[in-house]
Enzyme design. Structure first.
Site, PDB file in Angstrom:
ATOM      1  N   LYS A  93       9.124   2.604  -5.780  1.00  0.00           N
ATOM      2  CA  LYS A  93       8.723   3.154  -7.092  1.00  0.00           C
ATOM      3  C   LYS A  93       9.893   3.922  -7.726  1.00  0.00           C
ATOM      4  O   LYS A  93      10.175   3.784  -8.907  1.00  0.00           O
ATOM      5  CB  LYS A  93       7.548   4.143  -6.924  1.00  0.00           C
ATOM      6  CG  LYS A  93       6.212   3.512  -6.610  1.00  0.00           C
ATOM      7  CD  LYS A  93       5.132   4.601  -6.612  1.00  0.00           C
ATOM      8  CE  LYS A  93       3.854   4.137  -5.988  1.00  0.00           C
ATOM      9  NZ  LYS A  93       2.849   5.175  -5.808  1.00  0.00           N
ATOM     10  N   GLU A 131      -1.505  -0.403   4.654  1.00  0.00           N
ATOM     11  CA  GLU A 131      -1.070   0.863   4.049  1.00  0.00           C
ATOM     12  C   GLU A 131      -1.497   2.030   4.947  1.00  0.00           C
ATOM     13  O   GLU A 131      -0.867   3.080   4.962  1.00  0.00           O
ATOM     14  CB  GLU A 131      -1.658   1.017   2.637  1.00  0.00           C
ATOM     15  CG  GLU A 131      -0.944   2.062   1.796  1.00  0.00           C
ATOM     16  CD  GLU A 131      -1.290   2.001   0.312  1.00  0.00           C
ATOM     17  OE1 GLU A 131      -0.499   1.443  -0.474  1.00  0.00           O
ATOM     18  OE2 GLU A 131      -2.355   2.506  -0.075  1.00  0.00           O
ATOM     19  N   GLU A 135       2.319   0.858 -13.358  1.00  0.00           N
ATOM     20  CA  GLU A 135       1.681  -0.404 -13.734  1.00  0.00           C
ATOM     21  C   GLU A 135       0.410  -0.140 -14.540  1.00  0.00           C
ATOM     22  O   GLU A 135       0.154  -0.780 -15.572  1.00  0.00           O
ATOM     23  CB  GLU A 135       1.301  -1.202 -12.474  1.00  0.00           C
ATOM     24  CG  GLU A 135       2.465  -1.723 -11.673  1.00  0.00           C
ATOM     25  CD  GLU A 135       2.903  -0.753 -10.576  1.00  0.00           C
ATOM     26  OE1 GLU A 135       2.697   0.477 -10.736  1.00  0.00           O
ATOM     27  OE2 GLU A 135       3.458  -1.229  -9.570  1.00  0.00           O
ATOM     28  N   LYS A 140      -6.161   7.162  -9.544  1.00  0.00           N
ATOM     29  CA  LYS A 140      -6.357   8.461  -8.909  1.00  0.00           C
ATOM     30  C   LYS A 140      -5.388   9.486  -9.511  1.00  0.00           C
ATOM     31  O   LYS A 140      -5.779  10.567  -9.904  1.00  0.00           O
ATOM     32  CB  LYS A 140      -6.140   8.310  -7.396  1.00  0.00           C
ATOM     33  CG  LYS A 140      -6.369   9.563  -6.615  1.00  0.00           C
ATOM     34  CD  LYS A 140      -6.285   9.305  -5.119  1.00  0.00           C
ATOM     35  CE  LYS A 140      -6.188  10.636  -4.391  1.00  0.00           C
ATOM     36  NZ  LYS A 140      -6.121  10.502  -2.942  1.00  0.00           N
ATOM     37  N   HIS A 191      -7.301 -26.459   5.904  1.00  0.00           N
ATOM     38  CA  HIS A 191      -6.478 -27.538   5.352  1.00  0.00           C
ATOM     39  C   HIS A 191      -5.128 -27.016   4.894  1.00  0.00           C
ATOM     40  O   HIS A 191      -4.451 -27.664   4.099  1.00  0.00           O
ATOM     41  CB  HIS A 191      -7.231 -28.218   4.207  1.00  0.00           C
ATOM     42  CG  HIS A 191      -8.498 -28.861   4.690  1.00  0.00           C
ATOM     43  ND1 HIS A 191      -8.534 -30.159   5.170  1.00  0.00           N
ATOM     44  CD2 HIS A 191      -9.738 -28.373   4.837  1.00  0.00           C
ATOM     45  CE1 HIS A 191      -9.768 -30.441   5.562  1.00  0.00           C
ATOM     46  NE2 HIS A 191     -10.522 -29.377   5.384  1.00  0.00           N
ATOM     47  N   GLY A 245      -6.953   6.424  -2.019  1.00  0.00           N
ATOM     48  CA  GLY A 245      -7.091   5.299  -2.951  1.00  0.00           C
ATOM     49  C   GLY A 245      -7.761   4.091  -2.308  1.00  0.00           C
ATOM     50  O   GLY A 245      -8.692   3.497  -2.867  1.00  0.00           O
ATOM     51  N   ARG A 246      -7.312   3.707  -1.125  1.00  0.00           N
ATOM     52  CA  ARG A 246      -7.831   2.485  -0.491  1.00  0.00           C
ATOM     53  C   ARG A 246      -9.204   2.690   0.141  1.00  0.00           C
ATOM     54  O   ARG A 246      -9.762   1.765   0.720  1.00  0.00           O
ATOM     55  CB  ARG A 246      -6.818   1.960   0.523  1.00  0.00           C
ATOM     56  CG  ARG A 246      -6.363   2.978   1.560  1.00  0.00           C
ATOM     57  CD  ARG A 246      -5.133   2.491   2.311  1.00  0.00           C
ATOM     58  NE  ARG A 246      -4.591   3.503   3.216  1.00  0.00           N
ATOM     59  CZ  ARG A 246      -3.747   4.471   2.862  1.00  0.00           C
ATOM     60  NH1 ARG A 246      -3.344   4.589   1.597  1.00  0.00           N
ATOM     61  NH2 ARG A 246      -3.279   5.325   3.745  1.00  0.00           N
TER      62      ARG A 246
HETATM   63  O1  F6P Z   1       1.414   2.623  -4.439  1.00  0.00           O
HETATM   64  C1  F6P Z   1       0.401   2.891  -3.542  1.00  0.00           C
HETATM   65  C2  F6P Z   1      -0.749   3.607  -4.164  1.00  0.00           C
HETATM   66  O2  F6P Z   1      -0.498   4.964  -4.213  1.00  0.00           O
HETATM   67  C3  F6P Z   1      -2.009   3.297  -3.413  1.00  0.00           C
HETATM   68  O3  F6P Z   1      -2.175   4.075  -2.292  1.00  0.00           O
HETATM   69  C4  F6P Z   1      -3.037   3.482  -4.472  1.00  0.00           C
HETATM   70  O4  F6P Z   1      -4.252   2.887  -4.106  1.00  0.00           O
HETATM   71  C5  F6P Z   1      -2.364   2.832  -5.639  1.00  0.00           C
HETATM   72  O5  F6P Z   1      -0.997   3.180  -5.500  1.00  0.00           O
HETATM   73  C6  F6P Z   1      -2.858   3.228  -6.990  1.00  0.00           C
HETATM   74  O6  F6P Z   1      -2.731   4.595  -7.200  1.00  0.00           O
HETATM   75  P1  F6P Z   1      -3.502   5.318  -8.379  1.00  0.00           P
HETATM   76  O7  F6P Z   1      -4.949   5.144  -8.169  1.00  0.00           O
HETATM   77  O8  F6P Z   1      -3.070   6.743  -8.319  1.00  0.00           O
HETATM   78  O9  F6P Z   1      -3.066   4.660  -9.671  1.00  0.00           O
END
Ligand code: F6P
Length: 532
Positions: A500, A340, A202, A196, A371, A254-255
């Site tokens: 972060k 979240e 990452e 987003k 199990h 995002g979620r």
């Molecule tokens: O670290 C949390 C977050 O901001 C989430 O809410 C989001 O889904 C995820 O990181 C990834 O964010 P982006 O889509 O901006 O890379």
């Protein structure tokens, strides 16, 4: 007395009532279950009775759930800490007209959906190719909401996947991208960078690694990249041409984003028509949520059961237990969606929450969990409300008897949790096996199941794209209702920021040996160790 107080008092008065007693009323199962189309939600194996339900509904009414729901669908800026509307529902309601800041946002949504559809069709038909021929594999690089939705969905709808294989890379651990790319051919792979913000550390690290891998295999690496983002300037800087950038607005959290461009990898895997069925399932749940009285409203009922167990009874966790292997990633998906969204201690008005925030959500597919951790669920000292999910039929007609085994196990667990096994029943069983006297007494106690452990069951005909859409929208709206009742903003996520920021300060300390003197002694020791 407030409704919260009334609920607490009522709960205290019924806390020791055996759940089985509730079934002395012949209508218990019918009265405490409801259907939406062919989806059945059974919450009769909980200690919620007519009084509790009426109080819980009153709580939802007093919290203004209906008004806030309508405000959300109408595009009001209910995400107050970020000053944003909350309109993921618009992504699955393409014919609607929704206004934000005086402008209809839907033409842009429809335009991107149409471009996604064309791209997915071209790619699946071999009209869009890699530099070595038709695309065989699609790698979605993203994390959190830019990964969990499509990854969960691709697994859930695997029986419908007839396009290129979908792969998902999220972790910054290089093992993840290394292991995925090692099996692929760059000349026939498409990489989708889903972020987003297009700044997530990452994702950017994985995107760079993927580009280097692609550059080593094909002449024009950018030609096999696409991007999904709200930050179109940043995607251009990464070298992805605008025709393969699929944008969305900041009012999609995002979620909550798998319904739109973030679902591109899923759309490519199952085809645009089935992806549209998934949207239709979500839309059907939206309509149900908007129009059904609370007493029969699935998202509202799920939320009220959640509030009852967590805030009223004090059960801090809930287990999500899909008896559906294709929903293996649903618990992980719901962990982000629920934790979240509702893992917050400050209410919308800035005051501290006077009660626990949303619950810890965890789980695994049945029967595997049986199990592993069900021992604690049945006989541990903590009560874990369990949420079972099960289809009437699987996608393997030749193996239907195994599906019946699966179903029997699911029903057996909710029955066992409710009924338990008394000391006398345990004694009788051991006596049958020939035990007597002190040995029988000693053994019997270990074989007692306290019972009275609540569970709900969600049944659906089959995990089709439409059904998955219903289920995911159901959980989204459940989280929404719980958030409104708790008075929190379910749509921000400030709690992820501090880690972060600190990670950014630690990178140079690990990389270039920058001075770690400002860190605490524990962190310094760990840095020293890692520097080797
Ligand atoms: O670290 C949390 C977050 O901001 C989430 O809410 C989001 O889904 C995820 O990181 C990834 O964010 P982006 O889509 O901006 O890379």
């Amino acid at each position: 007395m407030s409704t919260w107080d009334d609920l607490a008092a009522h709960q205290a008065s019924v806390a020791s009532r055996p759940l089985a007693e509730l079934f002395e009323n012949d209508n218990r199962a019918a009265d405490f279950s409801t259907r939406m189309g062919e989806v059945l939600f059974d919450y009769s194996k909980t200690n919620i009775d007519a009084t509790a339900r009426a109080l819980l509904i009153r709580l939802a009414e007093e919290a203004g759930v209906a008004a806030r729901r309508d405000a959300m669908f109408a595009g009001a800026k209910i995400n107050q800490t970020e000053g944003r509307a909350v309109l993921h529902t618009a992504l699955r309601n393409l014919d609607a007209s929704v206004t934000v800041d005086g402008a209809d946002v839907m033409p842009a949504v429809r335009e991107v959906h149409a471009r996604m559809t064309t791209f997915a069709r071209d790619l699946r038909a071999g009209r869009f190719t890699g530099q070595g021929g038709a695309i065989t594999d699609v790698v979605n690089i993203g994390i959190g909401g830019s990964d969990l939705g499509p990854a969960m969905g691709a697994r859930a709808l695997a029986p419908y996947a007839d396009g290129p294989r979908a792969h998902f890379v999220s972790n910054v651990d290089p093992a993840h991208i290394h292991d995925v790319l090692a099996r692929l051919d760059p000349a026939t792979t498409l990489v989708i960078v889903a972020s987003k913000t297009f700044t997530t550390q990452e994702t950017m690290a994985n995107a760079q690694a993927a580009r280097d891998w692609m550059a080593a295999g094909v002449a024009d690496p950018a030609a096999q990249f696409a991007a999904v983002s709200t930050a179109e300037g940043k995607t251009a800087a990464f070298g992805i041409p605008p025709e393969r950038v699929f944008g969305f607005a900041d009012w999609v959290g995002g979620r909550y984003s798998m319904w739109g461009p973030v679902g591109l990898s899923l759309m490519i895997a199952i085809g645009p028509e089935r992806f549209d069925d998934f949207l239709a399932g979500g839309r059907a749940m939206d309509d149900h949520f908007r129009t059904t009285p609370f007493v029969d409203n699935l998202p509202v009922l799920l939320a009220l059961v959640g509030i009852w167990h967590n805030q009223i009874c004090g059960h801090a966790t809930r287990a999500v237990l899909p008896y559906d292997q294709h929903l293996a990633r649903l618990p992980a998906y719901l962990q982000q969606l629920e934790m979240e969204s509702n893992g917050k201690r400050v209410a919308m008005d800035g005051t501290m929450l006077a009660m626990p925030s949303g619950p810890v959500v965890w789980g695994e597919p049945g029967t595997n969990g049986q199990h592993a951790f069900y021992q604690l669920i049945h006989q541990g000292t903590r009560v874990i409300p369990c949420e079972f999910l099960l289809a009437r039929a699987g996608h393997e007609p030749d193996l239907a008897p195994m599906h019946r085994l699966l179903a029997a196990n699911c029903l057996a667990q909710s029955e066992a949790l409710m009924r338990g096994r008394s000391l006398d029943e345990a004694r009788a069983l051991l006596a049958k096996d020939g035990l007597t006297g002190p040995e029988l007494e000693r053994q019997a106690r270990h074989r007692v199941f306290p019972g009275n452990r609540p569970s709900t069951t969600l049944l659906y005909p089959k995990l089709t794209p439409f059904t998955l859409g219903q289920i995911i929208a159901l959980y989204e709206h459940r989280v929404f209702v719980e958030g409104v009742i708790l008075g929190i903003n379910s749509f921000d996520q400030w709690g992820v920021e501090l880690g972060k920021e600190l990670a950014a300060t630690l990178v140079p300390m690990l990389e270039e040996g920058a001075d770690a003197g400002a860190k605490d002694a524990s962190t310094r020791m760990l840095i020293d160790y890692l520097r080797g």
